[in-house]
Write a protein that holds these residues in place. Sequence first.
Motif, PDB file in Angstrom:
ATOM      1  N   ASN A 123     -48.437 -34.968 -19.125  1.00  0.00           N
ATOM      2  CA  ASN A 123     -48.777 -33.635 -18.633  1.00  0.00           C
ATOM      3  C   ASN A 123     -50.062 -33.216 -19.331  1.00  0.00           C
ATOM      4  O   ASN A 123     -50.125 -33.203 -20.564  1.00  0.00           O
ATOM      5  CB  ASN A 123     -47.656 -32.636 -18.950  1.00  0.00           C
ATOM      6  CG  ASN A 123     -48.009 -31.224 -18.517  1.00  0.00           C
ATOM      7  OD1 ASN A 123     -48.833 -31.017 -17.645  1.00  0.00           O
ATOM      8  ND2 ASN A 123     -47.373 -30.243 -19.142  1.00  0.00           N
ATOM      9  N   VAL A 126     -45.681 -41.273 -19.246  1.00  0.00           N
ATOM     10  CA  VAL A 126     -45.688 -40.070 -18.409  1.00  0.00           C
ATOM     11  C   VAL A 126     -46.491 -39.020 -19.160  1.00  0.00           C
ATOM     12  O   VAL A 126     -46.444 -38.936 -20.385  1.00  0.00           O
ATOM     13  CB  VAL A 126     -44.268 -39.563 -18.087  1.00  0.00           C
ATOM     14  CG1 VAL A 126     -43.570 -40.515 -17.146  1.00  0.00           C
ATOM     15  CG2 VAL A 126     -43.426 -39.370 -19.340  1.00  0.00           C
ATOM     16  N   HIS A 136     -40.822 -38.135 -14.269  1.00  0.00           N
ATOM     17  CA  HIS A 136     -42.030 -37.305 -14.187  1.00  0.00           C
ATOM     18  C   HIS A 136     -42.163 -36.682 -12.806  1.00  0.00           C
ATOM     19  O   HIS A 136     -41.874 -37.312 -11.791  1.00  0.00           O
ATOM     20  CB  HIS A 136     -43.254 -38.199 -14.459  1.00  0.00           C
ATOM     21  CG  HIS A 136     -44.545 -37.474 -14.588  1.00  0.00           C
ATOM     22  ND1 HIS A 136     -45.394 -37.247 -13.528  1.00  0.00           N
ATOM     23  CD2 HIS A 136     -45.162 -36.933 -15.673  1.00  0.00           C
ATOM     24  CE1 HIS A 136     -46.480 -36.593 -13.952  1.00  0.00           C
ATOM     25  NE2 HIS A 136     -46.364 -36.395 -15.250  1.00  0.00           N
ATOM     26  N   ILE A 160     -42.205 -33.359 -17.373  1.00  0.00           N
ATOM     27  CA  ILE A 160     -41.828 -34.569 -18.103  1.00  0.00           C
ATOM     28  C   ILE A 160     -40.362 -34.464 -18.493  1.00  0.00           C
ATOM     29  O   ILE A 160     -39.892 -33.418 -18.929  1.00  0.00           O
ATOM     30  CB  ILE A 160     -42.685 -34.721 -19.382  1.00  0.00           C
ATOM     31  CG1 ILE A 160     -44.131 -35.027 -19.027  1.00  0.00           C
ATOM     32  CG2 ILE A 160     -42.129 -35.794 -20.291  1.00  0.00           C
ATOM     33  CD1 ILE A 160     -45.045 -35.087 -20.232  1.00  0.00           C
TER      34      ILE A 160
END
Length: 687
Positions: free
Chosen positions: A127, A125, A97, A4
Amino acid sequence: MCGIFAYLNYNVKRDRRFILEILFNGLRRLEYRGYDSAGISIDSSSSSDPNGQLSFSPLVFRQEGNIDSLVKSVYKDVASIKLNLEELFCVHAGIAHTRWATHGEPSPKNSHPQTSGAGNEFLVVHNGVITNYEVLKETLTRHGFNFESETDTEVIPKLAKYVFDKATEEGDQSVTFSLVVLEVMRHLEGAYALIFKSHHYPNELIACKRGSPLLLGVKELSEDMHSGAPFLDLKFISENRHPKELFLSSDASAIVEHTKKVLVIEDGEVVHLKDGGVSILKFENEKGICGNALSRPSSVQRALSFLEMEVEQINKGKYEHYMQKEIHEQPESLTTTMRGRLKRGGSTKAKTVLLGGLKDHIKSIRRSRRIVFIGCGTSYNAALAARPIIEELSGVPVTMEIASDLVDRQGPIYREDTAVFVSQSGETADTLLALDYALENGALCVGITNTVGSAIARNTHCGIHINAGCEIGVASTKAYTSQIVVMAMLALAIGDDAISSQARREAIIDGLFDLPNKVREVLKLDQEMKELAKLLIAEQSLLVFGRGYNFATALEGALKVKEVSLMHSEGMLAGEMKHGPLALVDENLPIIVIATRDACFSKQQSVIQQLHARKGRLIVVCSKGDAAAVCPGGSSSCRVIEVPQVEDCLQPVVNIIPLQLLAYHLTVLRGYNVDQPRNLAKSVTTQ
């Protein structure tokens, strides 16, 4: 595993081309984490809404493949829509991203940023993994939302739109971006780091996390009295409108070239970037929609810290690959790991080890019922290599746990235990879950990590920073050897009160002082290992046998070959050879045997004899001068790799390096990307 990155410029003019290149470069710094697709979002040209306010419609670009593919695609699309790359923005928020596929194959539609739908009202975005996404997807579908991707992430921007629409429908026209995000978080389960962007809140960004790493970098572009200070009150940042650039990233390597002033965002924090300021709110799960308005959360005051990293650490220098660089950096990383921690003593003083992070807890560790080492992969192997010396010097039983297995079976952890959590990143998801479990059960928790400010470093009672330096290559090398050294020093510190072992401890300390020189010596085997790799390039399998201290060497050596060269390799306990593995031995299968001088040397000689009797194709790692002792029929019967001899508990540090070099050269010769192994990522932050 995903990367990110976000960039927000405030009161400083940047053109669209500059913004794009900042985002692209941020993604390049995150490439080493592993990825299969990438995407960015920037603003289109400004326009006025019916109230005369300037507004920006977010543009989204997504592409399967590497960063260069994304760059080419973006510039092609920009040209096709005639977007002005020279347009200046005094304020602009962009997000980017790199994705490592978990839900849905690599494709543009599954890449990030994920969107709330037509118009890109909310973009995210992500993770991590949202474990309850299917329930949320069903609910949102019933409310009229259509899903385009196969990802778990897509529920997040759609949920944000749902929360925003509901609040505005119910008359709350002043609902803030942070309140929308807090309400979204209340519905999410799993691990995540998120950055939100929305055209309803132009030039603002929201970051939040639970279990996945995320940092804020602050670069002030005006002179102020705090500019040279290692710590900076975040309140000062939030109360001024000076020109500045703000960066969000899942990794410090994407921030360090811009600024060293960072905030490590903690679990449950919502960081709101608006009007040049940074505000932090604390997520409280029990709060939610209250009446016709979203509840107002409490704010948090934090200080910025100073990033202990140099730009040179994230460059390859004279080396072709990061893994190669990091293998050859091990003399320096070991020296740094030991610096200030080893004391030679004098004529009247004993040689000692000083571990400042443990000084208030060392007596409690000595009194432990047992010491439990917990880790994953390479970190687990490092702990396994150190277990014998910790048992020997502490007299405390030592057990080993793979983090995921401990949590899966809810293994017993007691208040009288010391649980030691080993992780290079300090953010490994399985290890963090095991840490939570150990804390709940009242154990004393010790962290051994390479990352200051990581989740394990923050949440354990005490710990040791490895100091190995930034490790970019996915396959851990210098962190592994530094972990072993740190745990050897831990053993010395625990056993420091025993007079009977003083001579043994001092011999180990002498060995630690000389260890970087021994590593430099073994690195001279580089060309020899390259020649060996040429002989093994077409092989399909490789066995590695070890015993005692070097069972861990066998496991770690095989893991290195497996993860980067994509050759099947297996590390085995030599004592188990006759209980099954012997059936695999023939004249074709290459077998590496670790047979350096220690208490298990004669047993390894016997193993070599048995393998030779069955015409095994042997490669033996032995101490210098022992070639004749380990080759039953002379040099023609096996290939010998001679390494310097050191103290037995430190021998795994020396012995692993030829295998690291072998894995590196095998990978390059086989034509694979050694820094980005297939299907693997650097920081395993998802389950």
